[in-house]
Design a protein around this motif. Structure first.
Motif, mmCIF file in Angstrom:
data_model
loop_
_atom_site.group_PDB
_atom_site.id
_atom_site.type_symbol
_atom_site.label_atom_id
_atom_site.label_comp_id
_atom_site.label_asym_id
_atom_site.label_seq_id
_atom_site.Cartn_x
_atom_site.Cartn_y
_atom_site.Cartn_z
ATOM 1 N N PRO A 139 0.813 -1.220 0.000
ATOM 2 C CA PRO A 139 0.000 0.000 0.000
ATOM 3 C C PRO A 139 0.846 1.269 0.000
ATOM 4 O O PRO A 139 1.980 1.281 0.477
ATOM 5 N N TRP A 140 0.251 2.320 -0.551
ATOM 6 C CA TRP A 140 0.884 3.649 -0.503
ATOM 7 C C TRP A 140 0.820 4.158 0.940
ATOM 8 O O TRP A 140 -0.228 4.110 1.570
ATOM 9 N N PRO A 141 1.937 4.614 1.500
ATOM 10 C CA PRO A 141 1.922 5.063 2.898
ATOM 11 C C PRO A 141 0.994 6.253 3.110
ATOM 12 O O PRO A 141 0.849 7.109 2.227
ATOM 13 N N ALA A 186 2.937 9.107 7.592
ATOM 14 C CA ALA A 186 4.152 8.291 7.621
ATOM 15 C C ALA A 186 5.288 8.888 6.808
ATOM 16 O O ALA A 186 6.461 8.576 7.058
ATOM 17 N N TRP A 187 4.957 9.744 5.831
ATOM 18 C CA TRP A 187 5.992 10.217 4.911
ATOM 19 C C TRP A 187 7.113 11.017 5.561
ATOM 20 O O TRP A 187 8.289 10.837 5.202
ATOM 21 N N GLY A 215 7.346 6.024 12.938
ATOM 22 C CA GLY A 215 6.774 5.964 11.599
ATOM 23 C C GLY A 215 5.975 4.721 11.319
ATOM 24 O O GLY A 215 4.886 4.776 10.743
ATOM 25 N N VAL A 216 6.493 3.557 11.743
ATOM 26 C CA VAL A 216 5.807 2.308 11.424
ATOM 27 C C VAL A 216 4.471 2.197 12.156
ATOM 28 O O VAL A 216 3.552 1.520 11.694
ATOM 29 N N ALA A 264 3.982 -2.909 8.068
ATOM 30 C CA ALA A 264 5.404 -2.691 8.331
ATOM 31 C C ALA A 264 6.250 -2.920 7.083
ATOM 32 O O ALA A 264 7.248 -2.232 6.862
ATOM 33 N N LEU A 265 5.866 -3.889 6.246
ATOM 34 C CA LEU A 265 6.626 -4.169 5.032
ATOM 35 C C LEU A 265 6.621 -2.968 4.104
ATOM 36 O O LEU A 265 7.641 -2.630 3.496
ATOM 37 N N ALA A 266 5.472 -2.310 3.987
ATOM 38 C CA ALA A 266 5.381 -1.132 3.126
ATOM 39 C C ALA A 266 6.290 -0.021 3.638
ATOM 40 O O ALA A 266 7.014 0.619 2.861
ATOM 41 N N TYR A 267 6.265 0.213 4.942
ATOM 42 C CA TYR A 267 7.128 1.248 5.512
ATOM 43 C C TYR A 267 8.598 0.931 5.240
ATOM 44 O O TYR A 267 9.369 1.795 4.798
#
Length: 280
Positions: free
Chosen positions: A52-54, A58-59, A162-163, A170-173
């Motif tokens: 997924p797009w964060p 989170a950015w 952030g996560v 977590a994988l996306a982050y």
């Protein structure tokens, strides 16, 4: 008994020690770090297409952590050029859990119980004693190690915050943050040129392969840590991760036949005791 999460973080520590051992024989640390970064960034590029797009929240952490990781990589390469880093580097690994625990308390309002605080202190003290057990450490070597430790603490706290804004992704982050590792080959080429990056593929293929393998192991090791920080206290996770220094001592003794003094074995026992405190 350690929890499932704690066990995975200890496994991540073993992975961390393993890729350091794989890269031990590579003399050009900047080149090795660059190819390791290429492997990490390439895997991350493939992963981001399927995650997924964060969220907007989170950015800032993704960008800040990605940039701090580059500073860490460069600081580590520079520190490796100091002859006494092999002795002083455990100071970096030992100081970071204490700094992470402090940063987590200040910025994430985390509270750590007395037993876990004792465990963090035992792990940090034991790791630092591993460095001091081999003799005196120069002021410049200690400063270099503390600088590396500070960058470790900064990106660990950033990633922990952030996560937790990723709603379990977590994988996306991890993948988006590691995309910043593409900056390492850019820096290398800017400083040494493209030939210095590509020529070793033919001249020293074994070192390039070991660096690529080290990158793959590294992304798995830190990916586990980021996943664990979704729900675990940052200082606790960081302390368990830094037991990698003890695994490195054991790997050196078993596979490299390196001598280990009684003081260093005692330090390993202290670190193990700290890990047990964190698991209670």
């Amino acid at each position: 008994m350690l929890s499932y999460t704690g066990g995975l973080v200890l496994f991540a520590a073993l992975l961390h020690a393993s890729w350091n051992a794989m890269l031990h024989g590579n003399r050009d640390r900047f080149l090795s770090m660059t190819w390791m970064s290429i492997a990490i960034a390439a895997v991350s590029t493939g992963v981001v297409a399927f995650v997924p797009w964060p969220p907007d929240a989170a950015w800032p952490c993704i960008i800040a952590s990605g940039l701090v990781h580059i500073v860490y990589n460069v600081s580590l390469v520079r520190a490796y050029r100091r002859g006494d880093l092999a002795q002083a580097y455990p100071i970096a690994r030992g100081s970071s859990p204490l700094l992470v625990a402090l940063g987590a308390a200040l910025f994430a309002h985390e509270a750590i119980g007395p037993l876990h605080a004792l465990g963090i202190a035992m792990i940090s003290g034991g790791i630092i004693s591993l460095a001091l057990g081999g003799g005196s450490v120069s002021r410049s070597g200690a400063l270099a190690a503390l600088t590396v430790g500070a960058t470790i603490a900064v990106y660990t706290v950033i990633d922990g915050i952030g996560v937790r804004s990723m709603s379990g992704h977590a994988l996306a982050y991890t993948a988006w943050m590691f995309m910043f590792y593409w900056l390492m080959p850019v820096l290398f080429v800017a400083m040494r040129g493209i030939d210095a990056l590509l020529t070793p593929i033919r001249a020293a293929p074994v070192s390039i392969v070991s660096s690529l393998a080290g990158g793959l192991v590294s992304i798995a090791a830190y990916g586990i840590v980021i996943w664990a920080m979704q729900s675990g206290a940052m200082g606790t996770v960081s302390a368990l991760r830094e037991t990698s220094v003890v695994f490195a001592v054991l790997i050196g003794r078993v596979f490299l036949r390196e001598a280990v003094s009684k003081k260093r074995w005692l330090a390993c026992v202290v670190v193990a005791g700290g890990a047990i405190c964190l698991g209670l």
